[in-house]
Design a protein around this motif. Sequence first.
Motif, mmCIF file in Angstrom:
data_model
loop_
_atom_site.group_PDB
_atom_site.id
_atom_site.type_symbol
_atom_site.label_atom_id
_atom_site.label_comp_id
_atom_site.label_asym_id
_atom_site.label_seq_id
_atom_site.Cartn_x
_atom_site.Cartn_y
_atom_site.Cartn_z
ATOM 1 N N ASN A 125 47.609 91.074 25.946
ATOM 2 C CA ASN A 125 47.239 89.885 26.711
ATOM 3 C C ASN A 125 47.068 90.215 28.196
ATOM 4 O O ASN A 125 46.275 89.581 28.890
ATOM 5 C CB ASN A 125 48.283 88.786 26.524
ATOM 6 C CG ASN A 125 47.865 87.485 27.151
ATOM 7 O OD1 ASN A 125 46.809 86.947 26.854
ATOM 8 N ND2 ASN A 125 48.696 86.976 28.041
ATOM 9 N N THR B 292 43.075 87.636 16.694
ATOM 10 C CA THR B 292 41.959 88.589 16.789
ATOM 11 C C THR B 292 42.390 89.852 17.534
ATOM 12 O O THR B 292 42.090 90.972 17.099
ATOM 13 C CB THR B 292 40.750 87.931 17.492
ATOM 14 O OG1 THR B 292 40.362 86.780 16.732
ATOM 15 C CG2 THR B 292 39.589 88.891 17.615
ATOM 16 N N LEU B 293 43.103 89.684 18.654
ATOM 17 C CA LEU B 293 43.587 90.846 19.415
ATOM 18 C C LEU B 293 44.483 91.731 18.551
ATOM 19 O O LEU B 293 44.352 92.960 18.559
ATOM 20 C CB LEU B 293 44.393 90.386 20.629
ATOM 21 C CG LEU B 293 43.677 90.189 21.947
ATOM 22 C CD1 LEU B 293 44.655 89.692 23.020
ATOM 23 C CD2 LEU B 293 43.004 91.455 22.414
ATOM 24 N N PHE C 246 52.237 84.096 19.603
ATOM 25 C CA PHE C 246 51.523 83.495 20.736
ATOM 26 C C PHE C 246 52.388 82.415 21.394
ATOM 27 O O PHE C 246 52.512 82.362 22.620
ATOM 28 C CB PHE C 246 50.186 82.905 20.276
ATOM 29 C CG PHE C 246 49.417 82.232 21.371
ATOM 30 C CD1 PHE C 246 48.726 82.973 22.316
ATOM 31 C CD2 PHE C 246 49.390 80.843 21.461
ATOM 32 C CE1 PHE C 246 48.026 82.354 23.338
ATOM 33 C CE2 PHE C 246 48.695 80.218 22.478
ATOM 34 C CZ PHE C 246 48.002 80.973 23.419
ATOM 35 N N SER D 296 50.921 85.438 14.055
ATOM 36 C CA SER D 296 50.162 85.385 15.309
ATOM 37 C C SER D 296 50.458 84.096 16.061
ATOM 38 O O SER D 296 50.614 84.102 17.287
ATOM 39 C CB SER D 296 48.658 85.485 15.041
ATOM 40 O OG SER D 296 48.333 86.743 14.512
ATOM 41 N N ASP E 28 42.763 83.647 19.315
ATOM 42 C CA ASP E 28 42.501 84.818 20.164
ATOM 43 C C ASP E 28 43.595 85.866 19.963
ATOM 44 O O ASP E 28 43.318 87.064 19.900
ATOM 45 C CB ASP E 28 42.467 84.433 21.649
ATOM 46 C CG ASP E 28 41.249 83.617 22.038
ATOM 47 O OD1 ASP E 28 40.289 83.545 21.248
ATOM 48 O OD2 ASP E 28 41.265 83.048 23.151
ATOM 49 N N ALA E 29 44.839 85.394 19.891
ATOM 50 C CA ALA E 29 45.963 86.310 19.692
ATOM 51 C C ALA E 29 45.812 87.039 18.360
ATOM 52 O O ALA E 29 46.005 88.255 18.283
ATOM 53 C CB ALA E 29 47.284 85.539 19.735
ATOM 54 N N ASN F 263 43.035 88.522 28.121
ATOM 55 C CA ASN F 263 43.739 87.240 27.920
ATOM 56 C C ASN F 263 43.361 86.561 26.617
ATOM 57 O O ASN F 263 42.189 86.502 26.246
ATOM 58 C CB ASN F 263 43.445 86.271 29.061
ATOM 59 C CG ASN F 263 44.215 86.618 30.311
ATOM 60 O OD1 ASN F 263 45.219 87.311 30.258
ATOM 61 N ND2 ASN F 263 43.734 86.146 31.444
ATOM 62 N N CYS F 264 44.388 86.037 25.957
ATOM 63 C CA CYS F 264 44.141 85.199 24.789
ATOM 64 C C CYS F 264 44.557 83.772 25.162
ATOM 65 O O CYS F 264 45.581 83.567 25.801
ATOM 66 C CB CYS F 264 44.861 85.714 23.551
ATOM 67 S SG CYS F 264 46.581 86.116 23.707
ATOM 68 N N TYR F 265 43.745 82.829 24.767
ATOM 69 C CA TYR F 265 43.939 81.443 25.181
ATOM 70 C C TYR F 265 44.517 80.562 24.088
ATOM 71 O O TYR F 265 44.939 79.442 24.344
ATOM 72 C CB TYR F 265 42.617 80.864 25.694
ATOM 73 C CG TYR F 265 42.107 81.664 26.878
ATOM 74 C CD1 TYR F 265 42.686 81.502 28.135
ATOM 75 C CD2 TYR F 265 41.104 82.601 26.724
ATOM 76 C CE1 TYR F 265 42.250 82.249 29.219
ATOM 77 C CE2 TYR F 265 40.665 83.354 27.810
ATOM 78 C CZ TYR F 265 41.244 83.173 29.046
ATOM 79 O OH TYR F 265 40.829 83.922 30.116
#
Length: 193
Positions: free
Chosen positions: A136, A149-150, A168, A164, A146-147, A140-142
Motif C-alpha cells: 500500500n 488485487t495487490l 484491508f 483481503s 484493490d487490496a 495505494n489501495c482504496y
Amino acid sequence: MDENNELTYLEKFILGIYGQVLLKPYKPYKQLKKENHKNVQALCFIINKYFYTSIFPVYFWQDNQLYSPELEIMLNNLDRKLKLILDYYKNYDDEKFYELYPFYLESKFDDINNILKDYIKFNGDLNILSTLIFLNSVDNCYDYNDANTLLENNLVSYNDEELSMKTFNCMNELDNLNSEYVLEIKPSYSCIS
C-alpha cells in the motif's frame, strides 16, 4: 560475556512483543522456526511503521514476503537460547515488557496491540497484513478489492477475498489510529501579531 549466557535487550523485546500480540510464548523449536521467524519479521515491520522506529531498518521483498536480514540473524541466534527463553517467560510480566522499550505513548502500543489481537483472533495473518501495508505504501489501495488485487498480484497462489477484506480493514484501523496519535502529539503554534 558469551552471547548464550543472557538475552539481549532486543531479544527480550522480541520475546515480549511476540507474547503480547500472539498471546503465546515464542518457542524456538525446529518445527516452528519458519512460522516464528515469519511472525517476528511481520511484527517488527509493523512496529517500525507505526512507531516510526528503526529497530530493523532494512527490509527487502524476498520470496513473496518482507524480510530483514539483520533480524533473521538475530532470530537464528535467539533460537539457540532455549533455556534463557523459557526463563524469560517464566518470570515475564507486562510491566517488564513496558520497561524494555520506550514507546512514546504506551496507550498507542496497547491500541495497536488490541487491533492486531482482534485481527489474529478472526484468522488474520500477520504476514499478509505486513505485505499489504508495504504494498500500500507503493501503490495505494482504496478498498478491499484493490487490496485483494495487490495481494493476488504479489503473492503466489493467493486468492482469499475474505482475508483481503479483514486485512484491508485492519490496515485502515492502524492507519486511522496512527493519524489520531499524530494529531494528538502535534505541537500547537500560535501566531502573535
